[in-house]
Design an enzyme around this catalytic site. Structure first.
Site, PDB file in Angstrom:
ATOM      1  N   GLU A   2       0.850  -1.194   0.000  1.00 30.10           N
ATOM      2  CA  GLU A   2       0.000   0.000   0.000  1.00 30.10           C
ATOM      3  C   GLU A   2       0.889   1.249   0.000  1.00 30.10           C
ATOM      4  OE1 GLU A   2      -3.350   1.832   3.022  1.00 30.10           O
ATOM      5  OE2 GLU A   2      -3.315  -0.341   2.695  1.00 30.10           O
TER       6      GLU A   2
ATOM      7  N   ASP B 293       0.213   5.361   0.575  1.00 26.26           N
ATOM      8  CA  ASP B 293      -0.876   6.181   1.108  1.00 26.26           C
ATOM      9  C   ASP B 293      -0.627   7.678   1.083  1.00 26.26           C
ATOM     10  OD1 ASP B 293      -2.166   3.868   1.854  1.00 26.26           O
ATOM     11  OD2 ASP B 293      -1.742   4.064   3.990  1.00 26.26           O
TER      12      ASP B 293
ATOM     13  N   GLU C 182      -3.093  10.400   3.065  1.00 24.79           N
ATOM     14  CA  GLU C 182      -4.286  10.621   3.880  1.00 24.79           C
ATOM     15  C   GLU C 182      -4.281  12.071   4.356  1.00 24.79           C
ATOM     16  OE1 GLU C 182      -5.696   6.466   5.884  1.00 24.79           O
ATOM     17  OE2 GLU C 182      -4.096   7.539   6.927  1.00 24.79           O
TER      18      GLU C 182
END
Length: 281
Positions: A101, A103, A105
Site C-alpha cells: 500500500e 498512502d 491521507e
C-alpha cells in the site's frame, strides 16, 4: 536557468512522456463507486467526482484497473471549513493480509487550522513508515495535484509536482519493497474522530455535515500487470539536484513527523532504511 533547473525539467519531461500515454480520465469509465450509496457522485460528463460524509456514512471509489508501477496523478479539493475528525484517503493498495500500500491521507482540522498530510508505505502487510506534513497552501480553496511515482527503484510522493517524500528500494538491507503485487487506486472520505484530529481530542461537528471532497483530472500511465512501461528510462530515473533541493525544502519547513526520528517509538533502534540520509525517505 542553471543546469540543475534544466535537469529537473528533463526529469519531469520523462514522466510527462509516460503520463501522456493516458488522456484525462472519464471517472465513469475508469472507476467504480464502491460504497456510500448516493454520497459518491460522478458528474460533468465524467470529468468530476465527489465524495461526501454525513453521520450515517462516508463514501468511496476504486479504479477498475490494477497497476504495477507507474505514475498516478489526481487533483483534489478537500473538505472546506471545520473538517475536524474527517479523513480523505487517496492511495494505492493490493489485497490480503500481506498487501502492499502507498498512502496519502488528509487529516481534517478545525477552521483556520491546517490540514495534516499523512503518508505511509506498506510492504507485505506491514506499515509503520509514517511521515506527516503541513501544506504550503490552503488545500480547500482550489484543486491541487497529488501524485505517486512508483518504480522498482523507489516511490516518490509529489504535491503540485514538488517531491515531498522519497522511499527508496532498500532490499539490499533486508527491507521489503512493494514490487510484485499489482495495486488498485482507492479513495474514501470517512469519519475517524477517534484519532484523526489532535489524537481524537477534537470530534466531528455533525452540524456541519455533509462534508464533501472533489476530484478531477485523474491520469495514469499505461502500465498494468499485463503491460510494461512505454519508456524504460522511467524505471531508472533519479531525482536530480534541483528536485532534491525541493525535497529538502519541504522536509525542513513542512514535515511535522518522521518515523525515522521517533526514538521513543523505536527504543531498540530505528528501522534499517532510516540509517540512510533522512532525505532519501
Amino acid at each position: 536557468m542553471g543546469s540543475s533547473s534544466n535537469g529537473y525539467s528533463v526529469f519531469l519531461l520523462l514522466f510527462a512522456v509516460v503520463v501522456a500515454t493516458a488522456s484525462a480520465s472519464d471517472f465513469s469509465q475508469d472507476f467504480d463507486l464502491t460504497w456510500g450509496d448516493n454520497r459518491a457522485k460522478i458528474f460533468n460528463g465524467g470529468q468530476l467526482l465527489s465524495l461526501s460524509l454525513d453521520q450515517a456514512s462516508g463514501s468511496g471509489f476504486q479504479s477498475k484497473k490494477e497497476y504495477l508501477f507507474g505514475r498516478i496523478d489526481m487533483q483534489l479539493k478537500l473538505v472546506a471549513g471545520n473538517s475536524a475528525g474527517t479523513v480523505t484517503a487517496y492511495y494505492l493498495s493490493s489485497q490480503g493480509s500481506t498487501h502492499d500500500e502507498i498512502d496519502f491521507e488528509f487529516l481534517g482540522n478545525l477552521s483556520g487550522d491546517p490540514y495534516i498530510l499523512h503518508t505511509n508505505v506498506f510492504t507485505q502487510g506491514k506499515g509503520n513508515r509514517e511521515q506527516q506534513f503541513y501544506l504550503w497552501f490552503d488545500p480547500t480553496r482550489n484543486f491541487h495535484t497529488y501524485s505517486i511515482i512508483w518504480t522498482a527503484r523507489h516511490i516518490i510522493f509529489l504535491v503540485d509536482n514538488v517531491p515531498i517524500r522519497l522511499f527508496k528500494n532498500a532490499e539490499s538491507m533486508g527491507v521489503p519493497f512493494p514490487k510484485n503485487q499489482p495495486m488498485r487506486i482507492y479513495s474514501s472520505l470517512w469519519n475517524a474522530d477517534d484519532w484523526a484530529t489532535r489524537g481524537g481530542l477534537v470530534k466531528t461537528d455533525w452540524s456541519k455535515a455533509p462534508f464533501t471532497a472533489y476530484y478531477r483530472n485523474f491520469r495514469a500511465n499505461s502500465s498494468t500487470p499485463t503491460s510494461s512501461f512505454p519508456d524504460s528510462t522511467f524505471q531508472t530515473q533519479e531525482l536530480d539536484s534541483y528536485s532534491r533541493r525541493r525535497l529538502r525544502w519541504v522536509q525542513k519547513n513542512f514535515m511535522i513527523y518522521n518515523y525515522c526520528t521517533d526514538l521513543k517509538r523505536f527504543p531498540q533502534g530505528v528501522p534499517a532504511e532510516c540509517k540512510r540520509s533522512r532525505f532519501n525517505l
